[in-house]
Design an enzyme around this catalytic site. Structure first.
Site, PDB file in Angstrom:
ATOM      1  N   CYS A   2       0.759  -1.288   0.040  1.00 19.02           N
ATOM      2  CA  CYS A   2       0.101   0.039   0.100  1.00 19.02           C
ATOM      3  C   CYS A   2       0.784   1.167  -0.224  1.00 19.02           C
ATOM      4  O   CYS A   2       2.169   1.326   0.429  1.00 19.02           O
ATOM      5  CB  CYS A   2      -0.979   0.121   1.278  1.00 19.02           C
ATOM      6  SG  CYS A   2      -1.889  -1.738   1.448  1.00 19.02           S
ATOM      7  N   ARG A  27       1.478   1.574  -6.105  1.00 25.00           N
ATOM      8  CA  ARG A  27       1.950   0.575  -4.892  1.00 25.00           C
ATOM      9  C   ARG A  27       0.422  -0.190  -4.557  1.00 25.00           C
ATOM     10  O   ARG A  27       0.496  -1.256  -3.752  1.00 25.00           O
ATOM     11  CB  ARG A  27       2.253   1.461  -3.700  1.00 25.00           C
ATOM     12  CG  ARG A  27       3.550   1.936  -3.666  1.00 25.00           C
ATOM     13  CD  ARG A  27       4.189   2.723  -2.702  1.00 25.00           C
ATOM     14  NE  ARG A  27       4.291   1.714  -1.522  1.00 25.00           N
ATOM     15  CZ  ARG A  27       5.363   1.431  -1.089  1.00 25.00           C
ATOM     16  NH1 ARG A  27       6.342   1.641  -1.782  1.00 25.00           N
ATOM     17  NH2 ARG A  27       5.400   0.600  -0.012  1.00 25.00           N
ATOM     18  N   TRP A  74      -3.714  -2.049  -1.440  1.00 25.25           N
ATOM     19  CA  TRP A  74      -3.527  -3.242  -2.104  1.00 25.25           C
ATOM     20  C   TRP A  74      -4.092  -4.164  -1.170  1.00 25.25           C
ATOM     21  O   TRP A  74      -3.275  -4.523  -0.005  1.00 25.25           O
ATOM     22  CB  TRP A  74      -1.989  -3.627  -2.548  1.00 25.25           C
ATOM     23  CG  TRP A  74      -1.776  -4.752  -3.373  1.00 25.25           C
ATOM     24  CD1 TRP A  74      -1.889  -4.749  -4.499  1.00 25.25           C
ATOM     25  CD2 TRP A  74      -1.501  -6.143  -2.849  1.00 25.25           C
ATOM     26  NE1 TRP A  74      -1.704  -6.230  -4.950  1.00 25.25           N
ATOM     27  CE2 TRP A  74      -1.397  -6.956  -3.927  1.00 25.25           C
ATOM     28  CE3 TRP A  74      -1.474  -6.681  -1.783  1.00 25.25           C
ATOM     29  CZ2 TRP A  74      -0.964  -8.281  -4.054  1.00 25.25           C
ATOM     30  CZ3 TRP A  74      -1.141  -8.118  -1.486  1.00 25.25           C
ATOM     31  CH2 TRP A  74      -0.838  -8.784  -2.612  1.00 25.25           C
ATOM     32  N   ASN A 100       0.490  -0.264   6.020  1.00 24.23           N
ATOM     33  CA  ASN A 100       0.852  -1.140   4.988  1.00 24.23           C
ATOM     34  C   ASN A 100       1.551  -2.068   5.596  1.00 24.23           C
ATOM     35  O   ASN A 100       2.508  -2.277   6.308  1.00 24.23           O
ATOM     36  CB  ASN A 100       2.085  -0.056   4.299  1.00 24.23           C
ATOM     37  CG  ASN A 100       2.912  -0.838   3.092  1.00 24.23           C
ATOM     38  OD1 ASN A 100       2.251  -2.043   2.727  1.00 24.23           O
ATOM     39  ND2 ASN A 100       3.895  -0.616   2.729  1.00 24.23           N
ATOM     40  N   GLY A 101       1.164  -3.530   5.231  1.00 24.87           N
ATOM     41  CA  GLY A 101       1.638  -4.490   5.792  1.00 24.87           C
ATOM     42  C   GLY A 101       0.523  -5.545   6.114  1.00 24.87           C
ATOM     43  O   GLY A 101      -0.720  -5.313   5.911  1.00 24.87           O
ATOM     44  N   GLU A 488      11.721 -13.708 -18.680  1.00 20.88           N
ATOM     45  CA  GLU A 488      11.518 -12.316 -18.569  1.00 20.88           C
ATOM     46  C   GLU A 488      10.445 -11.981 -19.750  1.00 20.88           C
ATOM     47  O   GLU A 488       9.530 -11.265 -19.336  1.00 20.88           O
ATOM     48  CB  GLU A 488      12.695 -11.395 -18.460  1.00 20.88           C
ATOM     49  CG  GLU A 488      12.474 -10.035 -18.669  1.00 20.88           C
ATOM     50  CD  GLU A 488      11.616  -9.167 -17.476  1.00 20.88           C
ATOM     51  OE1 GLU A 488      11.222 -10.244 -16.544  1.00 20.88           O
ATOM     52  OE2 GLU A 488      11.033  -8.341 -17.696  1.00 20.88           O
ATOM     53  N   LYS A 492       6.675 -10.758 -18.504  1.00 21.14           N
ATOM     54  CA  LYS A 492       5.987  -9.672 -18.532  1.00 21.14           C
ATOM     55  C   LYS A 492       4.694  -9.744 -19.574  1.00 21.14           C
ATOM     56  O   LYS A 492       3.937  -8.767 -19.100  1.00 21.14           O
ATOM     57  CB  LYS A 492       7.222  -8.767 -19.693  1.00 21.14           C
ATOM     58  CG  LYS A 492       7.699  -7.473 -19.206  1.00 21.14           C
ATOM     59  CD  LYS A 492       7.530  -6.834 -17.966  1.00 21.14           C
ATOM     60  CE  LYS A 492       8.236  -6.427 -17.060  1.00 21.14           C
ATOM     61  NZ  LYS A 492       9.280  -7.025 -16.179  1.00 21.14           N
ATOM     62  N   GLU A 495       2.135 -10.506 -16.884  1.00 20.07           N
ATOM     63  CA  GLU A 495       1.880  -9.488 -15.864  1.00 20.07           C
ATOM     64  C   GLU A 495       0.949  -8.494 -16.674  1.00 20.07           C
ATOM     65  O   GLU A 495       0.228  -7.966 -15.899  1.00 20.07           O
ATOM     66  CB  GLU A 495       3.252  -9.102 -15.639  1.00 20.07           C
ATOM     67  CG  GLU A 495       3.325  -7.914 -14.751  1.00 20.07           C
ATOM     68  CD  GLU A 495       4.605  -7.354 -14.183  1.00 20.07           C
ATOM     69  OE1 GLU A 495       5.712  -7.592 -14.817  1.00 20.07           O
ATOM     70  OE2 GLU A 495       4.836  -6.776 -13.230  1.00 20.07           O
ATOM     71  N   HIS A 511      11.488 -32.637 -23.301  1.00 19.37           N
ATOM     72  CA  HIS A 511      11.271 -33.346 -22.414  1.00 19.37           C
ATOM     73  C   HIS A 511       9.740 -32.989 -21.853  1.00 19.37           C
ATOM     74  O   HIS A 511       9.144 -33.395 -20.780  1.00 19.37           O
ATOM     75  CB  HIS A 511      11.970 -32.737 -21.237  1.00 19.37           C
ATOM     76  CG  HIS A 511      13.603 -32.927 -21.502  1.00 19.37           C
ATOM     77  ND1 HIS A 511      13.961 -34.306 -21.684  1.00 19.37           N
ATOM     78  CD2 HIS A 511      14.636 -32.312 -21.826  1.00 19.37           C
ATOM     79  CE1 HIS A 511      15.412 -34.268 -21.980  1.00 19.37           C
ATOM     80  NE2 HIS A 511      15.711 -33.010 -22.117  1.00 19.37           N
ATOM     81  N   LYS A 610       3.840  -2.409  -6.985  1.00 20.20           N
ATOM     82  CA  LYS A 610       4.996  -2.221  -7.545  1.00 20.20           C
ATOM     83  C   LYS A 610       6.109  -2.458  -6.332  1.00 20.20           C
ATOM     84  O   LYS A 610       6.873  -3.636  -6.586  1.00 20.20           O
ATOM     85  CB  LYS A 610       5.317  -0.588  -7.578  1.00 20.20           C
ATOM     86  CG  LYS A 610       6.726  -0.311  -8.026  1.00 20.20           C
ATOM     87  CD  LYS A 610       7.008  -0.834  -9.540  1.00 20.20           C
ATOM     88  CE  LYS A 610       8.629  -0.391  -9.917  1.00 20.20           C
ATOM     89  NZ  LYS A 610       8.768  -1.010 -11.181  1.00 20.20           N
TER      90      LYS A 610
HETATM   91  C1  AGP Z   1       8.429  -7.025 -12.687  1.00 17.84           C
HETATM   92  O1  AGP Z   1       7.692  -6.454 -13.938  1.00 17.84           O
HETATM   93  C2  AGP Z   1       7.559  -7.181 -11.627  1.00 17.84           C
HETATM   94  N1  AGP Z   1       6.596  -6.068 -11.585  1.00 17.84           N
HETATM   95  C3  AGP Z   1       8.204  -8.075 -10.493  1.00 17.84           C
HETATM   96  O2  AGP Z   1       8.410  -9.326 -10.804  1.00 17.84           O
HETATM   97  C4  AGP Z   1       9.175  -7.301  -9.597  1.00 17.84           C
HETATM   98  O3  AGP Z   1      10.411  -7.331 -10.549  1.00 17.84           O
HETATM   99  C5  AGP Z   1       9.446  -8.199  -8.262  1.00 17.84           C
HETATM  100  O4  AGP Z   1       8.497  -7.940  -7.515  1.00 17.84           O
HETATM  101  C6  AGP Z   1      10.721  -7.711  -7.576  1.00 17.84           C
HETATM  102  O5  AGP Z   1      10.813  -6.447  -7.153  1.00 17.84           O
HETATM  103  P1  AGP Z   1      11.891  -5.387  -6.726  1.00 17.84           P
HETATM  104  O6  AGP Z   1      13.010  -5.379  -8.050  1.00 17.84           O
HETATM  105  O7  AGP Z   1      11.634  -4.275  -6.353  1.00 17.84           O
HETATM  106  O8  AGP Z   1      12.453  -6.405  -5.731  1.00 17.84           O
END
Ligand code: AGP
Length: 615
Positions: A2, A27, A74, A100-101, A488, A492, A495, A511, A610
């Site tokens: 959050c 966030r 969040w 937050n938490g 990656e 992406k 996501e 495999h 984020k």
């Molecule tokens: C990346 O596109 C993601 N949003 C996510 O995987 C991110 O890289 C991950 O949460 C790690 O975040 P950080 O680099 O702030 O530790």
């Protein structure tokens, strides 16, 4: 996950809080709310969903006052709704809290409060805290004294902030654990709090960062810090933050993600500047890297940690370091590492990769490694973040603020920094000759130009994305240095587009994964002319033999691949070890345009945030 903000001063707090929340919306965006002290009372506005909903509520029922707190959520405990939106208030609606938490023992704390007659109006874990504070204030305590008595009772992870009309003109903010940063900003006759730097940049560059177990008492004229454990005063350094506001704004781009992709030539240049000694041609990190040459020579093992995208950078780092410095490396998923009783050997370096420096899984894994005696090095983008405090050594990524939930420029910065770090290790351990190092570095300095050239291909990648945007599944194949790139690329796309995508080492197809291939499956194959090229070409044939649709990433000038793939995206030539920093770019653009074409919220994909500050 959050976002929290707070203001106390002489200006109207409401627009300041809303602007701050706007900069923190990445966030969390399940709900938003503000609490403002107004004419001796407390006014609350909250709304489910994105911040714009809160803005509408405030427009219908305006409020103003000189101090307040705000939150963007969040959801963890309690579904996204107005009722569960923060701030939460006590029975008399005179004290408010944002959080937050996760408070793990909230059930235990709530039962006696309910018995004592406290009325709860949300399903959250957070609300219990404000009722506990209410009890302390009823004994005539100040807000900070009340918080100091309540917060040690909480188990779990929390960054919190309170205001109360019983102790006006003051915000009390605290950080209980690793989870959730709290930053204090100093203005002229005004003070701020926030969970991330961009929320404060508009007002000040002078900031302090709370460590876990600390509390700040924030007033318009100053801030004092205390230890949660015993209330003892704490001296905190004031840091001058160099980021500017322009780099935290969209600057005419449709989304932050696109802007951040386009910033990469600059990011790579900034990463390289000042990191090669002119005379010796040796890589040197001027940040906080205190590792001596003797320590580098004595390293026996490296463990690289990172979540999500940072984890794929870690994997690329393993390949680089093993190739250039001949040190055995493992890559670990932090949430697994922490709990599986890992073994740390003497002279082991644990390397954490994290854009935010606040990812709680990564922090916990770092702590476990430290507990067992490992030396900690972190690659971090956000200055002053918790990862930088836990680490013995820090290499800062020079990516600037990354706002989009999807990480792009920070990933590239990690790749380039790891490339430099592998050269650094190789040079000091004598595993990398002068000539080879000079060639590798010359290639790195040419990278911004190549990225620029590749960005010119965006219209073609957009057209490709539009052609395939309806596919339900995708497969991404890579080998060697570009195996992490395949992971990656798939990550992406998932996501952002909400399609299913799988990334795999191309050698693994036979495999099991081959069973997925049919004419409806687009297969993105990274087939650059490197040491794995022949093998990748064979894998492409295997896909075509099973009627799969091949989208190949091919080297500029590779004529052999013509006619062997349904689509070809050209990638400029560089050396194999640096190629992931180029190959990932079309994949990021592809994911961006598929998501945008589908009408998804690119910068704030559903169910994500984020900074992942919960386990
Ligand atoms: C990346 O596109 C993601 N949003 C996510 O995987 C991110 O890289 C991950 O949460 C790690 O975040 P950080 O680099 O702030 O530790």
């Amino acid at each position: 996950m959050c976002g929290i903000v707070g203001y106390v001063g002489s200006r109207d707090a409401t627009p300041l809080l809303v602007n701050g929340l706007r900069r923190l919306e990445y966030r969390g965006y399940d709900s938003a709310g503000v609490a403002i002290q107004e004419n001796g009372g407390l006014e609350i506005r909250r709304a489910e969903g994105k911040l714009d909903n809160l803005v509408r509520v405030i427009a219908e029922r305006p409020l103003s006052g000189r101090s307040g707190i705000g939150h963007t959520r969040w959801a963890t405990h309690g579904r996204p709704s107005e009722q569960n939106a923060h701030p939460h208030v006590d029975c008399g609606a005179v004290t408010a809290v944002i959080h937050n938490g996760i408070i793990e023992n909230f059930h235990d704390l709530k039962a006696p409060l309910v018995e004592a007659g406290h009325r709860f109006s949300s399903e959250t874990d957070t609300e219990v805290v404000v009722h506990l504070v209410e009890q302390e204030l009823a004994q005539g305590r100040t807000l900070d004294e009340a918080a100091l008595r309540v917060l040690p009772q909480l188990e779990g992870a929390a960054a919190l902030a309170f205001i109360s009309v019983k102790d006006p003109g003051k915000i009390v903010a605290a950080r209980i654990s690793n989870a959730g940063a709290v930053i204090v900003g100093y203005g002229e006759g005004e003070s701020f709090i926030a969970s991330d730097i961009p929320a404060l940049l508009e007002h000040t560059r002078r900031m302090s960062f709370l460590d876990p177990g600390e509390l700040a008492v924030v007033t318009a004229t100053g801030v004092t810090f205390r230890r949660l454990e015993d209330g003892a005063p704490v001296e905190k350094a004031v840091q001058d933050i160099q980021w500017d506001l322009v780099s935290a704004a969209k600057s005419g781009y449709k989304h932050f993600m696109l802007k951040e992709i386009y910033e990469q030539p600059r990011v790579v240049s900034d990463t390289l500047i000042g990191r090669v000694e002119r005379e010796s041609g040796r890589v040197a990190f001027d940040d906080d890297l205190k590792l001596t040459d003797a320590q580098v020579k004595g390293l026996r093992r490296l463990t690289l940690l990172g979540c999500g995208t940072a984890g794929y950078a870690a994997l690329a780092g393993k390949y680089l370091i093993e190739r250039l410095a001949r040190i055995p490396c493992d890559v670990e998923i932090p949430s697994e590492y922490r709990y599986r009783e890992p073994v740390v050997v003497p002279d082991q370096l644990v390397v954490a990769l994290t854009q935010s420096g606040e990812t709680v899984d990564t922090l916990a894994a770092m702590q476990e490694a430290k507990r067992q005696g490992a030396r900690l090095l972190s690659f971090v983008n956000v200055m002053g973040s918790q990862a930088t405090r836990l680490s013995d050594d820090v290499i800062y990524l020079h990516a600037g603020p990354e706002i989009s939930v999807a990480s792009t420029k920070a990933y590239t910065a990690m790749l380039v920094d790891l490339y430099l770090f592998a050269i650094f290790l190789g040079q000091r351990r004598g595993t990398l000759g002068k000539e080879k190092a000079a060639k590798l570095l010359a290639d790195a300095f040419h990278l911004p130009t190549l990225i620029d050239a590749l960005l010119q291909e965006e219209p073609r990648i957009r057209a490709l994305a539009y052609r395939y945007h309806q596919a339900r599944d995708f497969l991404f194949l890579g080998r060697g240095m570009n195996y992490p790139t395949a992971l990656e690329g798939a990550h992406k796309l998932k996501e952002l587009s909400y399609s299913h995508a799988e990334g795999t080492a191309a050698g693994e197809m036979k495999h099991g994964i081959n069973a997925l291939i049919d004419e409806s499956l687009p297969v993105v194959a990274i087939a650059l002319q490197d040491s794995t090229y022949r093998k990748m070409r064979s894998n492409i044939q295997e896909v075509r033999a099973r009627a799969g649709v091949v989208i190949a990433l091919a080297s500029d000038g590779d004529e052999e691949i013509e006619g062997q793939a349904d689509e070809i995206v050209r990638v400029p030539d560089t050396n194999e070890l640096l190629s992931p920093a180029l190959a990932v770019l079309p994949l990021h653009l592809f994911a961006y345009h598929v998501a945008d074409r589908r009408g998804n919220d690119v910068d704030q994909p559903r169910n994500l945030a984020k900074s992942v500050t919960v386990e």
